[in-house]
Scaffold this motif. Sequence first.
Motif, PDB file in Angstrom:
ATOM      1  N   TYR A 191      33.760  91.816 -65.540  1.00 38.95           N
ATOM      2  CA  TYR A 191      34.221  90.674 -65.999  1.00 38.95           C
ATOM      3  C   TYR A 191      34.503  89.531 -64.977  1.00 38.95           C
ATOM      4  N   LYS A 192      34.014  88.043 -65.333  1.00 38.87           N
ATOM      5  CA  LYS A 192      34.152  87.198 -64.518  1.00 38.87           C
ATOM      6  C   LYS A 192      34.715  85.873 -65.434  1.00 38.87           C
ATOM      7  N   GLY A 193      35.657  85.059 -64.465  1.00 39.06           N
ATOM      8  CA  GLY A 193      36.047  84.029 -65.576  1.00 39.06           C
ATOM      9  C   GLY A 193      36.729  83.010 -64.244  1.00 39.06           C
ATOM     10  N   ILE A 194      37.140  81.798 -64.880  1.00 40.26           N
ATOM     11  CA  ILE A 194      37.665  80.864 -64.178  1.00 40.26           C
ATOM     12  C   ILE A 194      38.837  80.412 -64.688  1.00 40.26           C
ATOM     13  N   SER A 195      39.992  80.585 -63.948  1.00 39.43           N
ATOM     14  CA  SER A 195      41.238  80.245 -64.324  1.00 39.43           C
ATOM     15  C   SER A 195      41.721  78.849 -64.514  1.00 39.43           C
ATOM     16  N   LYS A 196      42.041  78.466 -65.666  1.00 39.71           N
ATOM     17  CA  LYS A 196      42.545  77.138 -66.032  1.00 39.71           C
ATOM     18  C   LYS A 196      43.473  76.614 -65.267  1.00 39.71           C
ATOM     19  N   LYS A 197      44.359  77.363 -64.619  1.00 44.48           N
ATOM     20  CA  LYS A 197      45.377  76.843 -63.545  1.00 44.48           C
ATOM     21  C   LYS A 197      44.811  76.535 -62.531  1.00 44.48           C
ATOM     22  N   HIS A 198      43.901  77.338 -61.886  1.00 41.83           N
ATOM     23  CA  HIS A 198      43.544  77.235 -60.456  1.00 41.83           C
ATOM     24  C   HIS A 198      42.412  75.879 -60.617  1.00 41.83           C
TER      25      HIS A 198
ATOM     26  N   ARG B 156      42.901  73.258 -62.605  1.00 39.69           N
ATOM     27  CA  ARG B 156      43.553  72.129 -62.891  1.00 39.69           C
ATOM     28  C   ARG B 156      44.296  71.746 -61.494  1.00 39.69           C
ATOM     29  N   ASN B 157      44.635  72.624 -60.873  1.00 40.63           N
ATOM     30  CA  ASN B 157      45.283  72.500 -59.352  1.00 40.63           C
ATOM     31  C   ASN B 157      44.546  72.056 -58.549  1.00 40.63           C
ATOM     32  N   TYR B 158      43.131  72.211 -58.587  1.00 38.05           N
ATOM     33  CA  TYR B 158      42.088  71.765 -57.683  1.00 38.05           C
ATOM     34  C   TYR B 158      41.863  70.204 -57.936  1.00 38.05           C
ATOM     35  N   LEU B 159      41.741  69.992 -59.297  1.00 39.76           N
ATOM     36  CA  LEU B 159      41.602  68.657 -59.868  1.00 39.76           C
ATOM     37  C   LEU B 159      42.449  67.772 -59.746  1.00 39.76           C
ATOM     38  N   ALA B 160      43.961  68.317 -59.596  1.00 38.85           N
ATOM     39  CA  ALA B 160      44.986  67.598 -59.511  1.00 38.85           C
ATOM     40  C   ALA B 160      45.197  66.882 -57.879  1.00 38.85           C
ATOM     41  N   LYS B 161      44.493  67.882 -56.885  1.00 44.52           N
ATOM     42  CA  LYS B 161      44.418  67.369 -55.706  1.00 44.52           C
ATOM     43  C   LYS B 161      43.413  66.599 -55.308  1.00 44.52           C
ATOM     44  N   GLY B 162      42.483  66.266 -56.231  1.00 46.82           N
ATOM     45  CA  GLY B 162      41.433  65.404 -56.023  1.00 46.82           C
ATOM     46  C   GLY B 162      40.174  65.928 -55.287  1.00 46.82           C
ATOM     47  N   TYR B 163      40.155  67.218 -55.639  1.00 42.69           N
ATOM     48  CA  TYR B 163      38.762  68.091 -55.134  1.00 42.69           C
ATOM     49  C   TYR B 163      37.693  67.697 -55.904  1.00 42.69           C
ATOM     50  N   ASP B 164      36.456  67.773 -55.574  1.00 39.13           N
ATOM     51  CA  ASP B 164      35.233  67.954 -56.191  1.00 39.13           C
ATOM     52  C   ASP B 164      35.089  69.447 -56.636  1.00 39.13           C
ATOM     53  N   ILE B 165      34.902  70.348 -57.660  1.00 31.64           N
ATOM     54  CA  ILE B 165      34.771  71.385 -57.818  1.00 31.64           C
ATOM     55  C   ILE B 165      33.441  71.882 -58.030  1.00 31.64           C
ATOM     56  N   VAL B 166      32.755  72.916 -57.236  1.00 31.02           N
ATOM     57  CA  VAL B 166      31.681  73.562 -57.661  1.00 31.02           C
ATOM     58  C   VAL B 166      31.830  74.812 -57.932  1.00 31.02           C
ATOM     59  N   LEU B 167      31.235  75.205 -59.236  1.00 31.41           N
ATOM     60  CA  LEU B 167      31.338  76.292 -59.597  1.00 31.41           C
ATOM     61  C   LEU B 167      30.199  77.027 -59.899  1.00 31.41           C
ATOM     62  N   ARG B 168      29.875  78.426 -59.663  1.00 30.84           N
ATOM     63  CA  ARG B 168      28.625  78.898 -59.688  1.00 30.84           C
ATOM     64  C   ARG B 168      28.665  79.844 -60.876  1.00 30.84           C
ATOM     65  N   VAL B 169      27.979  79.636 -61.986  1.00 31.36           N
ATOM     66  CA  VAL B 169      28.039  80.246 -63.120  1.00 31.36           C
ATOM     67  C   VAL B 169      26.594  80.537 -63.610  1.00 31.36           C
ATOM     68  N   ASP B 170      26.606  81.581 -64.589  1.00 38.68           N
ATOM     69  CA  ASP B 170      25.176  81.832 -65.020  1.00 38.68           C
ATOM     70  C   ASP B 170      25.100  80.760 -66.167  1.00 38.68           C
ATOM     71  N   THR B 171      23.777  80.881 -66.956  1.00 38.91           N
ATOM     72  CA  THR B 171      23.655  80.067 -67.998  1.00 38.91           C
ATOM     73  C   THR B 171      24.631  80.103 -69.187  1.00 38.91           C
ATOM     74  N   GLN B 172      25.008  81.251 -69.513  1.00 45.99           N
ATOM     75  CA  GLN B 172      25.972  81.466 -70.478  1.00 45.99           C
ATOM     76  C   GLN B 172      27.388  80.690 -69.982  1.00 45.99           C
ATOM     77  N   GLY B 173      27.880  80.683 -69.009  1.00 46.60           N
ATOM     78  CA  GLY B 173      28.836  79.942 -68.509  1.00 46.60           C
ATOM     79  C   GLY B 173      28.737  78.560 -68.478  1.00 46.60           C
ATOM     80  N   ALA B 174      27.299  78.112 -68.185  1.00 45.31           N
ATOM     81  CA  ALA B 174      27.199  76.669 -68.116  1.00 45.31           C
ATOM     82  C   ALA B 174      27.154  76.275 -69.494  1.00 45.31           C
ATOM     83  N   GLN B 175      26.789  76.839 -70.392  1.00 48.04           N
ATOM     84  CA  GLN B 175      26.844  76.446 -71.904  1.00 48.04           C
ATOM     85  C   GLN B 175      28.212  76.567 -72.366  1.00 48.04           C
TER      86      GLN B 175
END
Length: 131
Positions: free
Chosen positions: A38-45, A47-66
Amino acid sequence: MRPGEVDGKGYYIVSKEEFLSMVDKSELLKYALVYGDYKGISKKHFRNYLAKGYDIVLRVDTQGAQTLTKTLTNSAVFIFLVGESELELVERLIDRKTETAESLLVRIATAREEVKHAKNFGYLVMNAEGR
């Protein structure tokens, strides 16, 4: 957790029960069962990084990208990363020494299917050896 991975460094590792609880509570931006894990991305984490002004890079498969395309709409850039060839992919996977013969076949079959979705991404980047 794979050898060399550390909880909190690039990944947050939780038990299967905790992960499924997070799914039930809608605490994940996206989630999937990938190669038996199981793999996922926490909404909490996220949002926390966005609130700090970070650019976020996520490595996901095509299903995750969709899934993320629907969730993030126009606020994200999607890049499809592809190897020079299927042979190069196989060699890299073998060199990692993390795959059984069976899991190697699954990853190759998955890569063949995923490359069909490259056209759905904004950019295509070839991950060429030494470049």
